[in-house]
Design a protein around this motif. Structure first.
Motif, PDB file in Angstrom:
ATOM      1  N   SER A 156       9.418   2.982   0.540  1.00 28.01           N
ATOM      2  CA  SER A 156      10.202   4.055   1.137  1.00 28.01           C
ATOM      3  C   SER A 156       9.283   5.167   1.592  1.00 28.01           C
ATOM      4  CB  SER A 156      11.245   4.601   0.147  1.00 28.01           C
ATOM      5  OG  SER A 156      10.615   5.236  -0.935  1.00 28.01           O
ATOM      6  N   VAL A 187      13.740   6.671   3.856  1.00 28.46           N
ATOM      7  CA  VAL A 187      13.989   5.393   4.519  1.00 28.46           C
ATOM      8  C   VAL A 187      13.404   4.279   3.657  1.00 28.46           C
ATOM      9  CG1 VAL A 187      13.654   3.992   6.586  1.00 28.46           C
ATOM     10  CG2 VAL A 187      13.925   6.482   6.785  1.00 28.46           C
ATOM     11  N   THR A 225      12.632   0.462   3.129  1.00 35.72           N
ATOM     12  CA  THR A 225      12.469  -0.803   3.847  1.00 35.72           C
ATOM     13  C   THR A 225      12.373  -1.933   2.839  1.00 35.72           C
ATOM     14  OG1 THR A 225      11.332   0.266   5.695  1.00 35.72           O
ATOM     15  CG2 THR A 225      11.043  -2.108   5.458  1.00 35.72           C
ATOM     16  N   ILE A 261      18.564   5.792   4.149  1.00 33.55           N
ATOM     17  CA  ILE A 261      18.728   4.672   5.084  1.00 33.55           C
ATOM     18  C   ILE A 261      18.043   3.452   4.484  1.00 33.55           C
ATOM     19  CG2 ILE A 261      18.144   3.785   7.394  1.00 33.55           C
ATOM     20  CD1 ILE A 261      18.056   6.732   8.319  1.00 33.55           C
ATOM     21  N   GLU A 305      12.878   2.876  14.780  1.00 33.12           N
ATOM     22  CA  GLU A 305      12.589   4.293  14.546  1.00 33.12           C
ATOM     23  C   GLU A 305      13.554   5.194  15.313  1.00 33.12           C
ATOM     24  OE1 GLU A 305      10.999   7.580  12.881  1.00 33.12           O
ATOM     25  OE2 GLU A 305      10.631   5.493  12.312  1.00 33.12           O
ATOM     26  N   ILE A 354      16.690   5.275  13.325  1.00 33.53           N
ATOM     27  CA  ILE A 354      16.494   6.065  12.110  1.00 33.53           C
ATOM     28  C   ILE A 354      16.605   7.551  12.424  1.00 33.53           C
ATOM     29  CG2 ILE A 354      14.747   6.804  10.423  1.00 33.53           C
ATOM     30  CD1 ILE A 354      13.799   3.858  10.359  1.00 33.53           C
TER      31      ILE A 354
END
Length: 299
Positions: free
Chosen positions: A44, A49, A51, A86, A229, A232
């Protein structure tokens, strides 16, 4: 412009896009206890965010019991972590996910109906956790997706795929059905296309996936991360509580939630368990493992 190659043959490897702030759990780290990750790379960044990268490129990021367990656990933790805003799901290499792992499928051939049902319910728990996650989710589709891999995509809020990726709901060719993932796939692509692709089990490309609503955007391989991106940044402009409530609002208006989904999951798990132990399911699975045509195909 670079393109991702379709299918599962001759796939070249690409590293997982790891965000550089803090690693939640890295494959290869020495770690004790049940929460050790062996199939994922999770990281993160400072924006929150997270991942989640499926990291079994040697089998095209196919599911096995360990990956299902680790994905579900990671998502549950993310849902309860206020620092996570996210969640991005992707795969290592040139494949998003090929669905069920070959060795996992082999273990199910001789499993009882009850064992198959319990196994299916674990996958159902994962899909339900992803679909109803309170945080926005992005599927970064870096390559081919089949079976359960398509289910993961259908359960995400935003779906971005590389041009050249191929997709398929191929269970019927094994004498089975895409039962557990069906609620999410049908909501995503509708009854019309579900009836075609569930029955024919044919593959389709990224352009068709876009046309039927499975993916919302297709981009060249070199622009995939830029597209992720961009999405995001758009999501981070909205209040996190508002985003969570907007997502729940969609489900409320559509008339389903995690509790009602559990009832459907019991039905779909029983269906796939029944098919796996049926004569046709056994023939289909065995033929696939033996790399031969099933008995219902007449030359």
């Amino acid at each position: 412009t670079a393109r991702a190659r379709p299918g599962l043959v001759g796939l070249h490897e690409r590293p997982c896009p790891v965000r550089q702030a803090r690693h939640l759990q890295n494959v290869g780290q020495e770690s004790s206890g049940p929460e050790s990750m062996h199939t994922l790379i999770n990281s993160s960044d400072e924006r929150g965010v997270l991942t989640i990268c499926m990291n079994r490129p040697e089998v095209h990021n196919a599911f096995d019991a360990a990956m299902i367990r680790e994905l579900a656990m990671t998502l549950k933790e993310a849902d309860q972590d206020d620092a996570v805003r996210i969640v991005v799901i992707t795969g290592t290499g040139s494949c998003f996910s090929a669905g069920a792992d070959l060795n996992w499928m082999r273990s199910l051939v001789n499993a009882s109906r009850d064992e198959n049902e319990r196994d299916a319910l674990r996958l159902a728990d994962l899909m339900r956790e992803l679909n109803y996650l309170s945080k926005p989710t992005i599927a970064r589709i870096n390559g081919a997706a089949f079976g359960g891999g398509v289910g993961l995509i259908a359960a995400c809020d935003i779906t971005l795929a590389v041009e050249g990726a191929s997709f398929g709901l191929t269970e019927a060719r094994l004498g089975l059905a895409p039962a557990v993932i069906s609620p999410y796939v049908i909501r995503r692509i509708g009854e019309t296309y579900a009836r075609r692709y569930f029955l024919s089990a044919e593959r389709f490309d990224s352009h068709k996936a876009y046309d039927i609503g499975l993916v919302q955007q297709t981009v060249s391989e070199d622009l995939l991360d830029d597209s992720v991106e961009d999405n995001i940044r758009q999501l981070l402009k909205s209040g996190p509580l508002a985003v969570s409530n907007c997502k729940k609002l969609v489900f409320d208006i559509a008339g389903h939630d995690a509790d009602s989904q559990k009832i459907t999951d019991l039905k779909t798990a029983r269906l796939i368990a029944r098919l796996r132990v049926s004569a046709e399911g056994q023939e289909g699975l065995t033929a696939f493992l033996d790399k031969r045509k099933p008995g219902w195909i007449k030359d």
